[in-house]
Design a protein around this motif. Structure first.
Motif, PDB file in Angstrom:
ATOM      1  N   GLY A   1      35.888  33.129  28.167  1.00  0.00           N
ATOM      2  CA  GLY A   1      36.708  33.578  29.372  1.00  0.00           C
ATOM      3  C   GLY A   1      35.636  34.470  30.578  1.00  0.00           C
ATOM      4  O   GLY A   1      36.038  35.194  31.147  1.00  0.00           O
ATOM      5  N   ALA A   2      34.411  34.350  30.201  1.00  0.00           N
ATOM      6  CA  ALA A   2      33.580  35.286  30.810  1.00  0.00           C
ATOM      7  C   ALA A   2      33.654  35.128  32.388  1.00  0.00           C
ATOM      8  O   ALA A   2      33.191  35.944  33.053  1.00  0.00           O
ATOM      9  CB  ALA A   2      31.981  35.131  30.378  1.00  0.00           C
ATOM     10  N   ASP A   3      33.864  33.849  32.817  1.00  0.00           N
ATOM     11  CA  ASP A   3      34.065  33.653  34.377  1.00  0.00           C
ATOM     12  C   ASP A   3      35.826  33.555  34.732  1.00  0.00           C
ATOM     13  O   ASP A   3      35.839  32.646  35.738  1.00  0.00           O
ATOM     14  CB  ASP A   3      33.180  32.411  34.785  1.00  0.00           C
ATOM     15  N   GLN A   4      36.590  34.070  33.778  1.00  0.00           N
ATOM     16  CA  GLN A   4      37.960  33.836  34.116  1.00  0.00           C
ATOM     17  C   GLN A   4      38.707  35.149  34.150  1.00  0.00           C
ATOM     18  O   GLN A   4      38.413  36.114  33.396  1.00  0.00           O
ATOM     19  CB  GLN A   4      38.740  33.098  32.862  1.00  0.00           C
ATOM     20  N   ASN A   5      39.358  35.490  35.396  1.00  0.00           N
ATOM     21  CA  ASN A   5      40.265  36.528  35.501  1.00  0.00           C
ATOM     22  C   ASN A   5      41.470  36.372  35.408  1.00  0.00           C
ATOM     23  O   ASN A   5      42.087  35.321  35.605  1.00  0.00           O
ATOM     24  CB  ASN A   5      39.878  37.312  36.825  1.00  0.00           C
ATOM     25  N   SER A   6      42.235  37.375  34.809  1.00  0.00           N
ATOM     26  CA  SER A   6      43.863  37.292  35.017  1.00  0.00           C
ATOM     27  C   SER A   6      44.314  37.352  36.147  1.00  0.00           C
ATOM     28  O   SER A   6      43.500  38.017  37.280  1.00  0.00           O
ATOM     29  CB  SER A   6      44.426  38.465  33.999  1.00  0.00           C
ATOM     30  N   SER A   7      45.424  36.715  36.650  1.00  0.00           N
ATOM     31  CA  SER A   7      45.958  36.813  37.890  1.00  0.00           C
ATOM     32  C   SER A   7      47.553  36.598  37.680  1.00  0.00           C
ATOM     33  O   SER A   7      48.067  35.782  37.156  1.00  0.00           O
ATOM     34  CB  SER A   7      45.584  35.473  38.587  1.00  0.00           C
ATOM     35  N   PRO A   8      48.234  37.836  38.476  1.00  0.00           N
ATOM     36  CA  PRO A   8      47.710  38.868  39.416  1.00  0.00           C
ATOM     37  C   PRO A   8      47.024  39.901  38.581  1.00  0.00           C
ATOM     38  O   PRO A   8      47.183  40.093  37.324  1.00  0.00           O
ATOM     39  CB  PRO A   8      48.830  39.478  40.047  1.00  0.00           C
ATOM     40  N   ARG A   9      46.300  41.025  39.184  1.00  0.00           N
ATOM     41  CA  ARG A   9      45.450  41.819  38.571  1.00  0.00           C
ATOM     42  C   ARG A   9      45.064  42.884  39.515  1.00  0.00           C
ATOM     43  O   ARG A   9      45.234  42.630  40.545  1.00  0.00           O
ATOM     44  CB  ARG A   9      44.103  41.608  37.899  1.00  0.00           C
ATOM     45  N   MET A  10      44.780  44.050  39.093  1.00  0.00           N
ATOM     46  CA  MET A  10      44.014  45.215  39.899  1.00  0.00           C
ATOM     47  C   MET A  10      44.865  45.550  41.271  1.00  0.00           C
ATOM     48  O   MET A  10      44.195  45.007  41.983  1.00  0.00           O
ATOM     49  CB  MET A  10      42.562  45.189  39.872  1.00  0.00           C
ATOM     50  N   ASN A  11      45.700  46.101  41.412  1.00  0.00           N
ATOM     51  CA  ASN A  11      46.575  46.332  42.576  1.00  0.00           C
ATOM     52  C   ASN A  11      45.969  47.734  42.865  1.00  0.00           C
ATOM     53  O   ASN A  11      46.420  48.798  42.500  1.00  0.00           O
ATOM     54  CB  ASN A  11      48.119  46.311  42.400  1.00  0.00           C
ATOM     55  N   ASN A  12      45.037  47.909  43.843  1.00  0.00           N
ATOM     56  CA  ASN A  12      44.472  49.079  44.058  1.00  0.00           C
ATOM     57  C   ASN A  12      45.535  49.873  45.085  1.00  0.00           C
ATOM     58  O   ASN A  12      45.238  51.232  45.101  1.00  0.00           O
ATOM     59  CB  ASN A  12      43.355  48.740  45.024  1.00  0.00           C
ATOM     60  N   LYS A  13      46.376  49.374  45.735  1.00  0.00           N
ATOM     61  CA  LYS A  13      47.361  50.087  46.652  1.00  0.00           C
ATOM     62  C   LYS A  13      48.406  50.722  45.498  1.00  0.00           C
ATOM     63  O   LYS A  13      48.976  51.801  46.021  1.00  0.00           O
ATOM     64  CB  LYS A  13      47.832  49.258  47.611  1.00  0.00           C
ATOM     65  N   LYS A  14      49.068  49.903  44.617  1.00  0.00           N
ATOM     66  CA  LYS A  14      49.847  50.211  43.631  1.00  0.00           C
ATOM     67  C   LYS A  14      49.530  50.220  42.398  1.00  0.00           C
ATOM     68  O   LYS A  14      50.021  49.199  41.864  1.00  0.00           O
ATOM     69  CB  LYS A  14      51.109  49.573  44.030  1.00  0.00           C
ATOM     70  N   PRO A  15      48.582  50.951  41.804  1.00  0.00           N
ATOM     71  CA  PRO A  15      47.992  50.693  40.493  1.00  0.00           C
ATOM     72  C   PRO A  15      49.206  50.537  39.558  1.00  0.00           C
ATOM     73  O   PRO A  15      48.936  49.834  38.680  1.00  0.00           O
ATOM     74  CB  PRO A  15      47.245  51.869  40.396  1.00  0.00           C
ATOM     75  N   GLU A  16      50.258  51.330  39.475  1.00  0.00           N
ATOM     76  CA  GLU A  16      51.195  50.976  38.486  1.00  0.00           C
ATOM     77  C   GLU A  16      51.671  49.666  38.415  1.00  0.00           C
ATOM     78  O   GLU A  16      52.183  49.416  37.389  1.00  0.00           O
ATOM     79  CB  GLU A  16      52.491  52.082  38.824  1.00  0.00           C
ATOM     80  N   MET A  17      51.511  48.698  39.343  1.00  0.00           N
ATOM     81  CA  MET A  17      51.888  47.429  39.168  1.00  0.00           C
ATOM     82  C   MET A  17      51.037  46.762  38.252  1.00  0.00           C
ATOM     83  O   MET A  17      51.494  45.661  37.782  1.00  0.00           O
ATOM     84  CB  MET A  17      51.634  46.569  40.469  1.00  0.00           C
ATOM     85  N   ASP A  18      49.791  47.053  38.011  1.00  0.00           N
ATOM     86  CA  ASP A  18      48.880  46.472  36.999  1.00  0.00           C
ATOM     87  C   ASP A  18      49.556  46.634  35.570  1.00  0.00           C
ATOM     88  O   ASP A  18      49.544  45.745  34.970  1.00  0.00           O
ATOM     89  CB  ASP A  18      47.580  47.212  36.898  1.00  0.00           C
ATOM     90  N   LEU A  19      50.470  47.622  35.393  1.00  0.00           N
ATOM     91  CA  LEU A  19      51.147  47.628  33.927  1.00  0.00           C
ATOM     92  C   LEU A  19      52.203  46.570  33.958  1.00  0.00           C
ATOM     93  O   LEU A  19      52.486  45.781  32.872  1.00  0.00           O
ATOM     94  CB  LEU A  19      51.805  49.024  33.755  1.00  0.00           C
ATOM     95  N   VAL A  20      52.772  46.251  35.041  1.00  0.00           N
ATOM     96  CA  VAL A  20      53.867  45.062  35.223  1.00  0.00           C
ATOM     97  C   VAL A  20      53.227  44.081  35.046  1.00  0.00           C
ATOM     98  O   VAL A  20      53.722  42.950  34.503  1.00  0.00           O
ATOM     99  CB  VAL A  20      54.654  45.242  36.476  1.00  0.00           C
ATOM    100  N   TYR A  21      52.111  43.852  35.793  1.00  0.00           N
ATOM    101  CA  TYR A  21      51.449  42.443  35.559  1.00  0.00           C
ATOM    102  C   TYR A  21      51.106  42.229  34.209  1.00  0.00           C
ATOM    103  O   TYR A  21      51.223  40.933  33.420  1.00  0.00           O
ATOM    104  CB  TYR A  21      49.917  42.311  36.345  1.00  0.00           C
ATOM    105  N   ALA A  22      50.416  43.253  33.448  1.00  0.00           N
ATOM    106  CA  ALA A  22      50.291  42.800  32.010  1.00  0.00           C
ATOM    107  C   ALA A  22      51.204  42.495  30.935  1.00  0.00           C
ATOM    108  O   ALA A  22      51.272  41.782  30.263  1.00  0.00           O
ATOM    109  CB  ALA A  22      49.374  44.274  31.419  1.00  0.00           C
ATOM    110  N   LYS A  23      52.444  43.294  31.362  1.00  0.00           N
ATOM    111  CA  LYS A  23      53.470  42.936  30.555  1.00  0.00           C
ATOM    112  C   LYS A  23      54.140  41.338  30.891  1.00  0.00           C
ATOM    113  O   LYS A  23      54.495  40.691  29.952  1.00  0.00           O
ATOM    114  CB  LYS A  23      54.668  43.952  30.945  1.00  0.00           C
ATOM    115  N   ASP A  24      54.028  41.130  32.005  1.00  0.00           N
ATOM    116  CA  ASP A  24      54.347  39.611  32.441  1.00  0.00           C
ATOM    117  C   ASP A  24      53.301  38.783  31.565  1.00  0.00           C
ATOM    118  O   ASP A  24      53.789  37.871  31.246  1.00  0.00           O
ATOM    119  CB  ASP A  24      54.432  39.470  33.726  1.00  0.00           C
ATOM    120  N   GLN A  25      52.032  39.245  31.661  1.00  0.00           N
ATOM    121  CA  GLN A  25      51.088  37.982  30.927  1.00  0.00           C
ATOM    122  C   GLN A  25      51.309  37.895  29.481  1.00  0.00           C
ATOM    123  O   GLN A  25      51.351  37.085  28.933  1.00  0.00           O
ATOM    124  CB  GLN A  25      49.926  38.411  31.437  1.00  0.00           C
ATOM    125  N   GLY A  26      51.776  38.973  29.090  1.00  0.00           N
ATOM    126  CA  GLY A  26      51.928  39.151  27.496  1.00  0.00           C
ATOM    127  C   GLY A  26      53.136  38.543  27.310  1.00  0.00           C
ATOM    128  O   GLY A  26      53.413  37.722  26.157  1.00  0.00           O
TER     129      GLY A  26
END
Length: 459
Positions: free
Chosen positions: A261-286
């Motif tokens: 997966g070196a050229d693969q990113n998770s999507s969505p990811r890295m919400n710089n305006k609302k960083p707390e959303m990253d935790l929500v994204y990770a939970k959904d991907q899990g």
């Protein structure tokens, strides 16, 4: 009417019959399998690794970071152990020290131990990419990196020994699902960028069919959390482990290994305006992964693994295309930021001894589980082309490819990516203190190395 007395042997025979009816094919054969886990979260706040902009220690622990072990075999037949760690990578020196410690204790062969990192970008620095930061680490920070790595070796050795001590007769099988949150991050270069959405899963049960462990593989960077979430966290990998375990019987364990997966990113990811959303994204991907594992567990297309894995290992030489010019390094080192940090480090090495590697020894490992499964372990950040090619040539359901295994030398590009250029081919080498891109024979050398140690039954 006589009462039917069901003896333990009869229960086992009924279990076998059930597995045959449920799609395993031949009757399963019990294998000795042991499991163990240990927390590896740093005991004090340290610098997290993976993002160059972080310049102070982590501010909290959102997830415990884990090392987990699955041990196959026994004292008579020997042991085969796979360890997963919630770290960006595992340095070759750490892997070798764990192998040496276990060799003295139980005589394990090097090819029969593999340590696989989750590549979370929210774990501690362990010496993989010291020059990746925008500014050099201070003396105290360097000491913490060294102490953490030194403490990891006895911890992983003890983990392996605990897994061996817990080994019991078990049934082992595998299946394959699919999740789709990984996206090719090179689409600006290659609009038709490929991804590998397959989700191979290994299941360990007791002799009555109760799940003891799940190990799964997915080809995606663990970068859902961006640098503004300066907390220890397993990223989507950690969430997948937590949520898979929540769906399993109490005490059962989930392990995640990362594919190419070196050229693969998770999507969505890295919400710089609302960083707390990253935790929500990770939970959904899990949850996507946990739901797919649940679906597979409810189906009948599991294939039985009937033999202990047989390990083989080989090192191949990968060559860098060119050596750096000291004057260009000096010019860049006068600036600021990640590349200047790299240039200064590399220039210092050249001034002391000229010890800039022209080649690296690259480890390739194969575990043969029998005619319907072979597991390939590749070091470093391996791009998706390798897995796609192996599955095309050897069979989609027969090959399971793990990267980030046993060492973290740098990115491992394919020939296609070398020709395209860009981060995975060239500029990523800066973070790893490597002199340049690889020569264009890198893919052929690695593939030939894999084929040279594959079992005849799989070729």
């Amino acid at each position: 009417m006589k009462r039917l007395i069901v003896k333990p042997l009869m229960l086992f025979m009924l279990a076998i019959a059930g597995f045959q009816l449920n799609g395993f094919g031949a009757a399963p054969k019990p294998l000795n399998v042991g499991l163990a886990k240990v927390v590896i979260t740093p005991e004090i706040p340290v610098r997290l690794t993976g993002y160059s902009s972080r310049d102070f220690p982590f501010e909290g622990v959102q997830h415990e970071l884990w090392a987990k072990a699955m041990a196959f075999g026994d004292a008579k037949k020997g042991y085969r152990i796979i360890i997963t760690v919630d770290l960006l990578g595992i340095p070759h020196k750490v892997t070798e020290q764990v192998r040496d410690a276990l060799a003295k204790e139980i005589g394990i062969l090097p090819a029969n131990l593999s340590i696989c990192a989750s590549h979370t970008h929210s774990g501690p620095q362990i010496g993989n990419i010291i020059s990746h930061f925008n500014k050099p680490l201070g003396p105290d920070e360097l000491a913490e990196v060294a102490l953490y790595a030194m403490g990891l070796v006895p911890k992983l050795k003890g983990l392996a020994m605990n897994a061996i001590a817990n080994a019991t007769p078990s049934l082992v099988s595998h299946s394959k699902g699919e999740v789709k949150f990984a996206v090719n991050r090179r689409t600006s270069i290659n609009p038709n960028g490929v991804s590998d959405h397959s989700l191979p899963v290994m299941r360990i049960t007791d002799l009555e069919g109760k799940t003891k462990a799940i190990m799964l593989n997915y080809a995606c960077h663990a970068v859902t959390l961006g640098p503004k979430n300066n907390v220890a966290h397993g990223d989507w990998v950690g969430e997948a482990q937590i949520q898979v375990e929540e769906n399993l019987p109490e005490g059962a364990m989930a392990m995640v290994v990362i594919g190419c997966g070196a050229d693969q990113n998770s999507s969505p990811r890295m919400n710089n305006k609302k960083p707390e959303m990253d935790l929500v994204y990770a939970k959904d991907q899990g949850k996507q992964i946990a739901d797919e594992v649940n679906r597979l567990l409810g189906e009948d297309n599991w294939k039985s693994i009937r033999q202990l894995p047989e390990g083989k290992m080989k090192y191949v030489e990968l060559t860098f295309a060119e050596m750096p010019d000291p004057r260009k390094l000096a010019q860049d080192a006068k600036g600021a930021g990640r590349t200047s940090n790299y240039s200064l480090l590399l220039l210092g090495r050249m001034a002391r001894s000229g010890d800039i590697p022209e080649k690296i020894d690259y480890p390739i490992q194969v575990w043969d589980f029998g005619k319907n499964l072979v597991m390939v372990f590749l070091a470093g950040e391996v791009v998706v082309d390798y897995a796609i090619r192996l599955k095309k040539e050897l069979g989609e359901d027969r090959v399971w490819v793990n990267s980030y295994s046993n060492d973290m030398p740098c990115y491992i590009p394919s020939l296609r990516i070398l020709k395209e250029g860009g981060y995975e081919a060239e500029t990523a080498m800066i973070g790893y203190e490597k002199p340049s891109r690889f020569t264009e024979d890198v893919e052929d050398i690695i593939m030939n190395g894999i084929y040279s140690i594959l079992p005849k039954s799989i070729k």
